[in-house]
Write a protein that holds these residues in place. Sequence first.
Motif, PDB file in Angstrom:
ATOM      1  N   PHE A  12      38.266  46.517  42.684  1.00  0.00           N
ATOM      2  CA  PHE A  12      36.912  46.020  42.449  1.00  0.00           C
ATOM      3  C   PHE A  12      35.960  47.173  42.133  1.00  0.00           C
ATOM      4  N   GLU A  13      36.086  48.266  42.872  1.00  0.00           N
ATOM      5  CA  GLU A  13      35.236  49.436  42.616  1.00  0.00           C
ATOM      6  C   GLU A  13      35.425  49.915  41.185  1.00  0.00           C
ATOM      7  N   ARG A  14      36.671  50.014  40.752  1.00  0.00           N
ATOM      8  CA  ARG A  14      36.975  50.492  39.399  1.00  0.00           C
ATOM      9  C   ARG A  14      36.416  49.534  38.353  1.00  0.00           C
ATOM     10  N   ILE A  15      36.658  48.263  38.517  1.00  0.00           N
ATOM     11  CA  ILE A  15      36.223  47.267  37.538  1.00  0.00           C
ATOM     12  C   ILE A  15      34.703  47.197  37.450  1.00  0.00           C
ATOM     13  N   LEU A  16      34.031  47.332  38.592  1.00  0.00           N
ATOM     14  CA  LEU A  16      32.568  47.239  38.619  1.00  0.00           C
ATOM     15  C   LEU A  16      31.889  48.576  38.308  1.00  0.00           C
ATOM     16  N   GLU A  47      40.830  36.601  34.668  1.00  0.00           N
ATOM     17  CA  GLU A  47      40.115  36.340  33.411  1.00  0.00           C
ATOM     18  C   GLU A  47      39.744  37.640  32.707  1.00  0.00           C
ATOM     19  N   LEU A  48      39.332  38.651  33.470  1.00  0.00           N
ATOM     20  CA  LEU A  48      38.970  39.939  32.871  1.00  0.00           C
ATOM     21  C   LEU A  48      40.190  40.617  32.248  1.00  0.00           C
ATOM     22  N   VAL A  49      41.331  40.500  32.901  1.00  0.00           N
ATOM     23  CA  VAL A  49      42.569  41.050  32.326  1.00  0.00           C
ATOM     24  C   VAL A  49      42.863  40.342  31.005  1.00  0.00           C
ATOM     25  N   GLY A  50      42.677  39.023  30.971  1.00  0.00           N
ATOM     26  CA  GLY A  50      42.887  38.259  29.737  1.00  0.00           C
ATOM     27  C   GLY A  50      41.942  38.684  28.633  1.00  0.00           C
ATOM     28  N   ILE A  51      40.679  38.924  28.976  1.00  0.00           N
ATOM     29  CA  ILE A  51      39.691  39.379  27.984  1.00  0.00           C
ATOM     30  C   ILE A  51      40.076  40.750  27.445  1.00  0.00           C
ATOM     31  N   ARG A  88      29.491  38.533  31.452  1.00  0.00           N
ATOM     32  CA  ARG A  88      29.143  37.426  32.341  1.00  0.00           C
ATOM     33  C   ARG A  88      30.023  37.426  33.586  1.00  0.00           C
ATOM     34  N   LEU A  89      31.327  37.647  33.391  1.00  0.00           N
ATOM     35  CA  LEU A  89      32.253  37.659  34.516  1.00  0.00           C
ATOM     36  C   LEU A  89      32.014  38.848  35.441  1.00  0.00           C
ATOM     37  N   LEU A  90      31.728  40.022  34.872  1.00  0.00           N
ATOM     38  CA  LEU A  90      31.429  41.190  35.709  1.00  0.00           C
ATOM     39  C   LEU A  90      30.201  40.951  36.574  1.00  0.00           C
ATOM     40  N   ARG A  95      27.923  39.878  41.897  1.00  0.00           N
ATOM     41  CA  ARG A  95      27.086  39.052  42.769  1.00  0.00           C
ATOM     42  C   ARG A  95      27.889  38.442  43.904  1.00  0.00           C
ATOM     43  N   LEU A  96      29.083  37.960  43.589  1.00  0.00           N
ATOM     44  CA  LEU A  96      29.935  37.378  44.634  1.00  0.00           C
ATOM     45  C   LEU A  96      30.267  38.396  45.718  1.00  0.00           C
ATOM     46  N   LEU A  97      30.516  39.626  45.292  1.00  0.00           N
ATOM     47  CA  LEU A  97      30.891  40.680  46.241  1.00  0.00           C
ATOM     48  C   LEU A  97      29.687  41.404  46.840  1.00  0.00           C
ATOM     49  N   ARG A  98      28.502  41.050  46.384  1.00  0.00           N
ATOM     50  CA  ARG A  98      27.236  41.599  46.894  1.00  0.00           C
ATOM     51  C   ARG A  98      27.103  43.111  46.672  1.00  0.00           C
ATOM     52  N   VAL A  99      27.665  43.608  45.555  1.00  0.00           N
ATOM     53  CA  VAL A  99      27.550  45.037  45.254  1.00  0.00           C
ATOM     54  C   VAL A  99      26.974  45.315  43.873  1.00  0.00           C
ATOM     55  N   GLY A 100      26.877  44.315  43.021  1.00  0.00           N
ATOM     56  CA  GLY A 100      26.345  44.523  41.679  1.00  0.00           C
ATOM     57  C   GLY A 100      27.362  45.178  40.762  1.00  0.00           C
TER      58      GLY A 100
END
Length: 119
Positions: A12-16, A47-51, A88-90, A95-100
């Motif tokens: 999650f850290e890497r992706i965000l 979904e992000l992997v698919g994109i 949009r997914l990021l 937001r879901l993880l509360r870290v932006g």
Amino acid sequence: MTQFTTVQAEEFERILGFFESSSLIRTELTSNYSDTVVDRTLAILDELVGIDDLLKEALSLSYVKESRGQTKFSYSSHVAHLKSEGTRLLIELGRLLRVGVEFNKYLPDKKSNSTVAYW
């Protein structure tokens, strides 16, 4: 309530876009989340992997202009749509993880497009 593993938190850290380790971010990512949030975040990762796969495919197809009178592949609109959906997914994930989102790889880097005067 469910917690993400350390490996998932690092992903999650890497992706965000949190490239430097932060104890505040890690603490938030390893806190308890509802099963609904966990399920949705894991679905977003898929979904992000698919994109990303579709963006790679679009790059390989970008050289195709027209084939036997069939519809042309519109590289720019296809890529713009994929990047918009990735953004949009990021944002939803952050937001879901509360870290932006620290860095959005689907948006162009505005710093690299700046004009520099040398005189």
